[in-house]
Design an enzyme around this catalytic site. Structure first.
Site, PDB file in Angstrom:
ATOM      1  N   HIS A  62       0.816  -1.211   0.000  1.00 28.84           N
ATOM      2  CA  HIS A  62       0.000   0.000   0.000  1.00 28.84           C
ATOM      3  C   HIS A  62       0.851   1.263   0.000  1.00 28.84           C
ATOM      4  O   HIS A  62       2.043   1.253   0.300  1.00 28.84           O
ATOM      5  CB  HIS A  62      -0.966   0.000   1.189  1.00 28.84           C
ATOM      6  CG  HIS A  62      -0.308   0.076   2.544  1.00 28.84           C
ATOM      7  ND1 HIS A  62       0.002   1.272   3.168  1.00 28.84           N
ATOM      8  CD2 HIS A  62       0.079  -0.893   3.408  1.00 28.84           C
ATOM      9  CE1 HIS A  62       0.543   1.045   4.345  1.00 28.84           C
ATOM     10  NE2 HIS A  62       0.608  -0.269   4.531  1.00 28.84           N
ATOM     11  N   CYS A 108       2.284  -5.217   6.994  1.00 28.30           N
ATOM     12  CA  CYS A 108       2.064  -4.907   5.580  1.00 28.30           C
ATOM     13  C   CYS A 108       3.282  -4.203   4.992  1.00 28.30           C
ATOM     14  O   CYS A 108       4.182  -3.778   5.712  1.00 28.30           O
ATOM     15  CB  CYS A 108       0.820  -4.049   5.417  1.00 28.30           C
ATOM     16  SG  CYS A 108      -0.715  -4.948   5.721  1.00 28.30           S
TER      17      CYS A 108
END
Length: 553
Positions: free
Chosen positions: A455, A474
């Protein structure tokens, strides 16, 4: 049939009968039916009589012994000393692959060969099968890895073996006496493997030469332009790690000065350049200043570097088939970078931020299937429990200040003031899209059990750090918008990223018409784009487990 052949055949047949009666009879593995029918009794008895030091059902069930002898015309092939010597030499070369030659019986092969030739045909057949077993086992390990990654990598979700041995080519190489060529073909044909192998050979040679004194601890960093006794120690350590010309003068650099009159205590421009090269190879800030991190890297033992190279050669064997896929996205966790190989062969790379040592980014094999544009963020339970709840309990206005809303499991917004934060029950916390949302403008999603994704991020400054294990698992991507734009373009999507971002809508999910293979891998030693081997911090302490397994016979 000659009389001696009939005698040998009779002896071997008796051996088969005795072994069968004792319940020792085993079956050939991976052999075509035709090969089983035509194998000579001598080869059958050798397959039966050869002792197994490991569990044959697990460790060696892939070895295509019968198939090999089918390709060589059911002949014994290790019956002359020159061919046995070539096998021994090739097995010795496994040390540069990070494997241990003695695990393949290299120390006993010559003696066993001589002993078998002083005995009968059955003993010669037993030796032949043992030599072939050693060859095929070594080639399997060089090609696919010695270890099953499922056993040593937490959460490994890829196949443990991706390639079968090219038995016909191996048999041809053996019959031609070119054993080393069989090993050369088995090694991963990827650009990273040869530099790793060469580095291991160089570092093993360095280990045999002994060490030099460590660079001493200092209260202050040592900087370019200074003159100090520690500069001499720095020159010695860098020379030890392979930097040339630092302990003797360079007449091209100092044309007006006699070599023997150079002051090795001076931190000059040439030494500064050497320090920067060393820092670049260790993923440190390339400022030429010898501070704490650079000193630690300088003083790392050669044994540690050899072990790192061995571990990552093994990892390199695991990932070789996957890296042959194009296009693909490759996330190098410990190297803090990612690469996208596009369908046209173009390579795009970027800095990344990965999970901290408390919340590790896992090894994953998957495919990028969709993007989420202008994403809201539903906070994972671990982050809620460990990070958010303690802050809310200290500051009741924390959620409002961060723009985080409370949602029950029916999807309804709940007033935060009505929640008992000592025991909040079944709630979810969600942060809407916007400039402060930790996911930024776009998320790249792929199926996995760890709820991990790539992301964007508003915290761009983190990409400038040399150590970037800072996230909750992440992967934050520098240039995430550019990556998303390329993914849309390369998969034939009709959507334009900027147009989607500029709408007022949030959580716009865009399925990619074509899925892009993706892998997240953990590598603590790896060549950079120029082929120079870099050493990374073992941030998740995963190397020791693999090293220990490699050292087991």
């Amino acid at each position: 049939m000659h009389e001696t052949q009939r005698q040998s055949q009779s002896t071997i047949t008796k051996c088969i009968g005795m072994l069968a009666a004792c319940g020792v009879l085993t079956f050939m593995v991976n052999a075509p039916a035709s090969a089983q029918q035509t194998l000579p009794v001598s080869t059958q008895s050798a397959l039966i009589a050869l002792p197994n030091t490991q569990n044959p059902a697990e460790a060696e069930k892939r070895l295509p012994l019968a198939e090999f002898y089918h390709h060589v015309g059911q002949k014994l092939v290790w019956q002359d000393s020159a061919r046995v010597d070539a096998l021994v030499d090739a097995l010795q070369g496994l040390a540069d692959d990070g494997l241990t030659p003695s695990h393949y019986g290299v120390g006993e092969l010559k003696a066993d060969f001589q002993q078998s030739h002083s005995q009968d045909a059955a003993a010669q057949a037993v030796f032949d099968l043992g030599a072939t077993r050693a060859l095929l086992k070594a080639l399997d390990h060089v090609q696919n890895g010695k270890l099953n990654p499922h056993d040593v990598v937490p959460g490994w979700d890829g196949p443990s073996r991706l390639k079968t041995l090219p038995v016909a080519g191996i048999a041809q190489a053996v019959m031609q006496g070119d054993i080393e060529q069989a090993f050369a073909r088995a090694r991963p044909q990827r650009p990273y493997y040869s530099p790793l192998r060469q580095a291991l050979s160089a570092y093993r040679d360095l280990a045999a030469q002994g060490s030099v004194p460590s660079f001493p601890p200092r209260e202050k960093a040592l900087r370019p332009g200074e003159r100090d006794d520690d500069v001499v120690a720095l020159r010695r350590r860098l020379t030890y790690w392979g930097e040339p010309g630092l302990l003797v003068g360079n007449p091209e650099a100092y044309p007006q000065v006699r070599i023997e009159e150079l002051d090795l205590r001076e931190f000059d421009a040439e030494l500064e350049a050497a320090v920067k090269r060393f820092q670049r190879r260790h993923l440190l800030e390339t400022d030429g200043v010898v501070g704490r991190k650079t000193r630690q890297a300088l003083n790392t033992s050669i044994k540690t570097r050899v072990e790192q190279l061995r571990v990552n050669l093994e990892r390199g064997r695991w990932v070789a088939p996957w890296l042959a896929r194009e296009p693909h996205v490759w996330v190098d966790i410990a190297g803090y970078r990612m690469e996208y190989v596009r369908p046209n062969g173009e390579r795009w790379s970027s800095h990344i931020v990965v999970g901290s040592s408390r919340r590790e980014t896992p090894v994953i094999h998957s495919e990028i299937t969709r993007l989420t544009v202008n994403p809201s963020w539903t906070l994972p339970p671990t982050i809620v429990r460990e990070d958010i709840l303690p802050k809310v309990r200290q500051n009741p206005d924390y959620l409002a200040e961060q723009g985080i809303t409370v949602i029950n499991y029916s999807g309804e917004v709940v007033d935060a003031s009505e929640i008992d934060w000592a025991s909040p029950g079944n709630i979810m916390l969600r942060q809407p899209s916007g400039s402060s949302n930790p996911l930024g403008d776009v998320v790249m999603r792929f199926p996995n059990n760890a709820m991990v994704y790539l992301h964007d991020t508003p915290a761009k400054g983190l990409f400038g750090r040399d150590r970037r294990a800072l996230s909750s698992g992440c992967v934050r991507v520098e240039g995430a918008r550019e990556l998303a734009r390329m993914l849309l373009q390369d998969t034939g999507s009709r959507y334009q990223l900027n147009a989607l971002i500029n709408t007022s809508r949030s959580d716009i999910n865009v399925n990619l018409p074509r899925h892009i293979p993706l892998a997240l891998h953990y590598l603590t030693t790896w060549p950079d784009d120029e082929g120079d081997v870099t050493f990374r911090e073992d941030i998740y302490r995963r190397d020791d487990r693999i090293l220990s397994a490699l050292n087991q016979r």
